[in-house]
Write a protein that holds these residues in place. Structure first.
Motif, PDB file in Angstrom:
ATOM      1  N   ARG A 258     -12.967 109.991  -4.259  1.00 28.93           N
ATOM      2  CA  ARG A 258     -13.151 109.121  -3.106  1.00 28.93           C
ATOM      3  C   ARG A 258     -12.432 109.720  -1.895  1.00 28.93           C
ATOM      4  O   ARG A 258     -11.361 110.333  -2.027  1.00 28.93           O
ATOM      5  CB  ARG A 258     -12.648 107.707  -3.394  1.00 28.93           C
ATOM      6  N   ASN A 293     -21.237 104.731  -0.522  1.00 27.36           N
ATOM      7  CA  ASN A 293     -20.303 104.140   0.431  1.00 27.36           C
ATOM      8  C   ASN A 293     -19.269 103.285  -0.285  1.00 27.36           C
ATOM      9  O   ASN A 293     -19.248 103.213  -1.514  1.00 27.36           O
ATOM     10  CB  ASN A 293     -21.041 103.372   1.536  1.00 27.36           C
ATOM     11  N   GLN A 294     -18.420 102.580   0.493  1.00 30.47           N
ATOM     12  CA  GLN A 294     -17.270 101.930  -0.124  1.00 30.47           C
ATOM     13  C   GLN A 294     -17.613 100.692  -0.937  1.00 30.47           C
ATOM     14  O   GLN A 294     -16.788 100.221  -1.718  1.00 30.47           O
ATOM     15  CB  GLN A 294     -16.211 101.617   0.945  1.00 30.47           C
ATOM     16  N   VAL A 336     -24.127 104.267   5.914  1.00 35.17           N
ATOM     17  CA  VAL A 336     -22.851 104.663   6.526  1.00 35.17           C
ATOM     18  C   VAL A 336     -22.532 103.656   7.636  1.00 35.17           C
ATOM     19  O   VAL A 336     -22.378 103.992   8.799  1.00 35.17           O
ATOM     20  CB  VAL A 336     -22.874 106.115   7.042  1.00 35.17           C
ATOM     21  N   TYR A 342     -15.341 106.429   0.684  1.00 28.02           N
ATOM     22  CA  TYR A 342     -16.660 106.911   0.289  1.00 28.02           C
ATOM     23  C   TYR A 342     -16.492 107.753  -0.980  1.00 28.02           C
ATOM     24  O   TYR A 342     -15.515 108.492  -1.116  1.00 28.02           O
ATOM     25  CB  TYR A 342     -17.306 107.729   1.410  1.00 28.02           C
TER      26      TYR A 342
END
Length: 441
Positions: A258, A293-294, A336, A342
């Motif tokens: 990450r 993505n997160q 994004v 990420y």
């Protein structure tokens, strides 16, 4: 008289001191308690998965998807869940949303290690309101790299100022669908499900994307490779900052990392497989590289061919992280949409073992972060994980996983825990010494 003296002095017929014995007992108890307290203090040791399978997030709660949305179990914000899905199965879950927050439900599908998958095999995740209007959906499949590995997709409810659907408070339903070819492994897939919410805005921001954006790939980072082994799950992903990172990867293994990406920044990732003298057989799609993505929405992926010589690949450039990206019709750009962690996952094809043996191959990841961090949107509450903090940057510099960083934060909160534990032990030893002196006297 002798009996009275024994009681008064505390001495038994054998000459031992019952008072001293009691004192020693009390001290031993204190020392044991001190040792237990020290053992319970947050530590830094953490055992990663052995790489042979996916490491599900600690504390993930069991949930059972329903075949009808009216029977769906409710997911709670901030929680992670586990379930399984059958071949060509469909499962419903429920989430209760207000009229302000954006919401995301992500699914990591984990097929059986070594199981057969085909080109179009994958999952689809969609979110619908009470009138069955589709709010957001995403599909993920194995593509040309037809080997089993964790894949992710998410569904979202995004508050769109130009749309009147999916904006009401109430019950929403998440549908997870699995598609598998006839010849694919019929075994159940395990699911790791996350429900996250993003604060609303105090005022509306821009919705149009800039026509120009920096798409040129920067030069690779310098300074030489540093060792950093990946995690076996998204919850255990190893943190990275900009740099060159070296590890080893076995056939069939997935390594997950990450990277903290702030508002206004772009992430560039390259991968290189080292040479192997074992063979020169050409293998297409030998390494699969993926970016999420997160909230584990899929961003992009690519694959690498390999023939025993050094081979490189790079993920396609994406726009700088910006709130308005979410209004794009392109799913990679839309993904994004916020700052945070990420995730980069790399999987080496099991077919590599047949031609090159089951030993690990050297793998290098080169990570670039470009652009100056910018202020985030005007959230109407704490940004939470939708931001990059100094602690996140520290974790990226040290290589801490999420659980390790959480324990490190706990250590910062208690601050004097280590000193306190030592103090407790010293106090116990001091008490023992004083009691021993008193008993002797």
């Amino acid at each position: 008289m002798s009996v009275k003296r024994q009681r008064a002095t505390g001495r038994t017929a054998g000459g031992r001191t019952t008072g001293a014995r009691a004192a020693r007992t009390r001290v031993a108890g204190a020392l044991a308690a001190a040792a237990c307290a020290a053992a319970l203090l947050p530590g830094t040791a953490w055992a990663a998965g052995d790489g042979g399978g996916y490491a599900f997030e600690d504390g993930a709660q069991p949930v059972q998807g329903a075949v009808s949305h009216l029977d769906a179990e409710q997911l709670r914000p901030g929680k992670t869940y586990r379930d399984t899905i059958k071949k060509d199965g469909k499962l419903y879950y429920r989430v209760d949303l207000d009229a302000k927050q954006n919401a995301y439900v992500s699914v990591v599908a984990v097929p059986k290690t070594g199981g057969k998958v085909a080109y179009g095999d994958g999952i689809k995740v969609s979110m619908r309101d009470g009138s069955n209007n589709r709010c957001g959906s995403q599909e993920a499949d194995f593509g040309s790299a037809e080997f089993a590995r964790p894949i992710t997709a998410y569904a979202d409810r995004t508050i769109d100022p130009d749309s009147s659907t999916c904006r009401e408070q109430g019950a929403y339903y998440v549908l997870v669908e699995r598609d598998s070819a006839k010849e694919s492994d019929p075994a159940d897939w395990e699911l790791e499900i996350r429900f996250r919410t993003e604060p609303g805005l105090t005022k509306a921001g821009p919705t149009a994307l800039p026509s120009n954006w920096p798409s040129a790939t920067p030069a690779p980072p310098t300074g030489g490779p540093q060792r950093r082994d990946g995690g076996a799950g998204f919850g255990a992903a190893t943190s990275l900052k900009q740099g060159e990172w070296r590890t080893d990867i076995r056939p069939g293994q997935t390594l997950i990392y990450r990277v903290p990406v702030d508002w206004g920044q772009q992430l560039f990732v390259r991968a290189e497989l080292g040479s192997s003298p074992a063979s020169d057989e050409y293998l297409s799609h030998a390494l699969a590289l993926s970016l999420e993505n997160q909230v584990l929405g899929h961003v992009s992926r690519d694959t690498m061919t390999y023939s025993g010589d050094p081979a490189t690949m790079a993920l396609q450039p994406e726009r700088p992280v910006a709130y308005e990206n979410r209004f794009s019709g392109n799913y990679s750009t839309s993904a994004v949409r916020f700052a945070g962690w990420y995730y980069v996952s790399a999987t080496l094809s099991p077919a590599v073992a047949k031609e090159y043996g089951d030993k690990p191959l050297p793998l290098t990841l080169r990570v670039n972060l470009t652009g100056q961090p910018k202020d985030g949107p005007a959230y109407d509450g704490p940004a939470g994980s939708f931001a990059v903090t100094d602690d996140d940057r520290d974790a990226a510099a040290s290589g801490q996983s999420g659980p390790q960083a959480a324990r490190s934060d706990t250590m910062k909160v208690v601050g004097v825990a280590g000193i306190g534990a030592g103090g407790v032990l010293l106090l116990g030893l001091g008490a023992w010494w004083l009691l021993a002196r008193r008993s002797t006297a």
